[in-house]
Write an enzyme that holds these catalytic residues in place. Structure first.
Site, mmCIF file in Angstrom:
data_model
loop_
_atom_site.group_PDB
_atom_site.id
_atom_site.type_symbol
_atom_site.label_atom_id
_atom_site.label_comp_id
_atom_site.label_asym_id
_atom_site.label_seq_id
_atom_site.Cartn_x
_atom_site.Cartn_y
_atom_site.Cartn_z
ATOM 1 N N CYS A 62 0.851 -1.194 0.000
ATOM 2 C CA CYS A 62 0.000 0.000 0.000
ATOM 3 C C CYS A 62 0.884 1.240 0.000
ATOM 4 O O CYS A 62 1.742 1.400 0.877
ATOM 5 C CB CYS A 62 -0.914 0.001 1.223
ATOM 6 S SG CYS A 62 -1.949 1.481 1.351
ATOM 7 N N GLN A 170 -4.578 12.073 14.693
ATOM 8 C CA GLN A 170 -4.658 12.374 13.269
ATOM 9 C C GLN A 170 -3.733 11.457 12.471
ATOM 10 O O GLN A 170 -2.576 11.241 12.849
ATOM 11 C CB GLN A 170 -4.294 13.838 13.015
ATOM 12 C CG GLN A 170 -5.241 14.823 13.664
ATOM 13 C CD GLN A 170 -6.633 14.814 13.026
ATOM 14 O OE1 GLN A 170 -6.863 14.197 11.993
ATOM 15 N NE2 GLN A 170 -7.564 15.507 13.651
ATOM 16 N N PHE A 199 -14.216 18.955 22.365
ATOM 17 C CA PHE A 199 -13.786 17.729 21.697
ATOM 18 C C PHE A 199 -12.248 17.685 21.708
ATOM 19 O O PHE A 199 -11.606 17.436 20.692
ATOM 20 C CB PHE A 199 -14.313 17.639 20.264
ATOM 21 C CG PHE A 199 -15.795 17.869 20.128
ATOM 22 C CD1 PHE A 199 -16.698 16.814 20.268
ATOM 23 C CD2 PHE A 199 -16.295 19.124 19.861
ATOM 24 C CE1 PHE A 199 -18.068 17.028 20.134
ATOM 25 C CE2 PHE A 199 -17.658 19.352 19.728
ATOM 26 C CZ PHE A 199 -18.549 18.299 19.868
ATOM 27 N N ASN A 204 -4.433 17.614 21.392
ATOM 28 C CA ASN A 204 -3.756 17.967 20.141
ATOM 29 C C ASN A 204 -3.727 19.474 19.908
ATOM 30 O O ASN A 204 -2.717 20.020 19.444
ATOM 31 C CB ASN A 204 -4.450 17.259 18.978
ATOM 32 C CG ASN A 204 -3.700 17.392 17.671
ATOM 33 O OD1 ASN A 204 -2.512 17.090 17.603
ATOM 34 N ND2 ASN A 204 -4.376 17.842 16.627
ATOM 35 N N GLU A 220 -14.156 16.877 26.825
ATOM 36 C CA GLU A 220 -14.164 15.650 26.023
ATOM 37 C C GLU A 220 -15.131 14.665 26.661
ATOM 38 O O GLU A 220 -15.320 14.673 27.877
ATOM 39 C CB GLU A 220 -12.740 15.072 25.970
ATOM 40 C CG GLU A 220 -12.581 13.716 25.342
ATOM 41 C CD GLU A 220 -13.037 13.673 23.901
ATOM 42 O OE1 GLU A 220 -13.831 12.768 23.569
ATOM 43 O OE2 GLU A 220 -12.617 14.537 23.108
ATOM 44 N N ASP A 268 -13.403 20.836 17.418
ATOM 45 C CA ASP A 268 -12.881 19.791 16.530
ATOM 46 C C ASP A 268 -13.755 18.546 16.685
ATOM 47 O O ASP A 268 -13.322 17.517 17.207
ATOM 48 C CB ASP A 268 -11.420 19.491 16.885
ATOM 49 C CG ASP A 268 -10.786 18.478 15.937
ATOM 50 O OD1 ASP A 268 -11.355 18.225 14.859
ATOM 51 O OD2 ASP A 268 -9.713 17.933 16.292
ATOM 52 N N CYS A 294 -14.481 17.466 9.968
ATOM 53 C CA CYS A 294 -14.198 16.311 9.112
ATOM 54 C C CYS A 294 -15.399 15.941 8.249
ATOM 55 O O CYS A 294 -15.407 14.882 7.618
ATOM 56 C CB CYS A 294 -13.735 15.120 9.945
ATOM 57 S SG CYS A 294 -14.911 14.564 11.191
#
Length: 338
Positions: A62, A170, A199, A204, A220, A268, A294
């Protein structure tokens, strides 16, 4: 993204940001690889499942996976073909960190001693940490008695975030670093600010932001993740963060952090978006909100609420090529109170 914002949200950004791009090959750090012994093909298939069915694509390597995994699919196939448990081994979970590569072997029957020795030999040959998972996620253990903790770093902010082999983080390290940097630029932070990070995951965004402001509060839904976020902050010498556990898809009005005032907010959310948070935060007229998305559809829906119900301006929007060679796009939007 722009069409979705216009058509679904009835909003148009004042400025379109240039796309964030990075390496197009060998970028993927997280993957679930299906495993299937196929006697008709005379081999064990190891790879991704085909779209709309449960078949595993017959591939030998891959080009989007990190080379240390993507170029070892044939070797993994040969390894599984020699295991006693090969008919009861449905998948590998791959996690590539900055310092190591980890692979979780999901097995439905106990591994024989010989199978364990073969897995250890493969791990030594290819410099991979092997974990085994006989049942749920809480049963994951390293096959060797001691392994180095996995981590990734934000070198621009002197941040190290420890991760587990099944943690969410990520998949694209290059885009993630650029995304965090863009977020901090558009948040336009100063040392007096209080920032709310919804979130927040393992931190991050929280931890890089904390280097620049008076305080960051991370929220969270997963309690163990929040506990680890606290530990990670302290491990990085950061003491100006607080954390709360909260279902951000539920009622938020009575949450303690909703009773505070905020200079900036970062969102996020998952693909389902942040509608409940947007409705709760909108009346507070927060000077700037940065939204990392996303799913362009839920971003458009939430932008509609912020702009057309609460009077915010959509000052900037852009896309991020987090998953090159796929149709998936990540989006970035900046809102300012009107």
């Amino acid at each position: 993204m722009l069409e979705g914002l216009r058509r679904l949200g009835g909003v148009v950004p004042e400025q379109v940001l240039p796309p964030l791009v990075d390496e197009r090959w060998h970028y993927r750090r997280k993957a679930r690889l299906g495993v299937k012994n196929v006697p008709a093909k005379g081999r064990v298939l190891v790879g991704f499942r085909e779209k709309h069915n449960s078949y595993i694509a017959d591939i030998r390597r891959c080009e989007v996976l990190d080379k240390r995994v993507g170029y070892q699919l044939e070797a993994l196939s040969e390894l599984v073909g020699t295991l006693d448990v090969r008919a009861k081994l449905p998948q590998f979970e791959v996690a590539v960190a900055d310092n190591a590569v980890a692979m979780v072997v999901r097995h439905l029957e106990p591994l024989t001693v010989e199978d364990q020795h073969k897995l250890i030999a493969f791990a030594d040959e290819h410099d991979i940490q092997i974990y085994v998972q006989p049942k749920g996620p809480d049963t994951i253990t390293a096959l060797r008695t001691s392994v180095e903790s996995l981590y990734y770093e934000h070198p621009d902010y002197d941040i190290r975030i420890n991760i587990g082999p099944l943690d969410f983080y990520q998949v694209n390290a290059g885009i993630n670093q650029k995304m965090v940097k863009r977020a901090l630029v558009h948040l336009d932070l100063d040392s007096s600010h209080k920032v709310l990070d919804l979130f927040c995951g393992l931190g991050n965004f929280t931890l890089p932001i904390a280097r620049h402001v008076a305080e960051v509060v991370g929220v969270e839904g997963d309690e163990p993740m929040v506990k680890r976020a606290r530990q990670t902050a302290l491990a990085n010498g950061i003491e100006n963060t607080r954390y709360y556990v909260c279902n951000l898809m539920g009622e938020l009005e009575n949450e303690p952090w909703m009773k505070e005032s905020w200079d900036r907010v970062l969102l996020d959310p998952p693909r389902s978006g942040a509608l409940e948070a947007i409705k709760a935060l909108g009346p507070m007229k927060i000077p700037k909100i940065v939204y990392v998305s996303c799913h362009p559809g839920t971003l458009a829906r939430d932008a509609d609420v912020l702009v057309n119900e609460f009077g915010y301006r959509l000052t900037h929007a852009g896309v991020m090529d987090m998953f090159p060679h796929t149709a998936h796009v990540e989006s970035f939007a900046v809102f300012e109170a009107g």
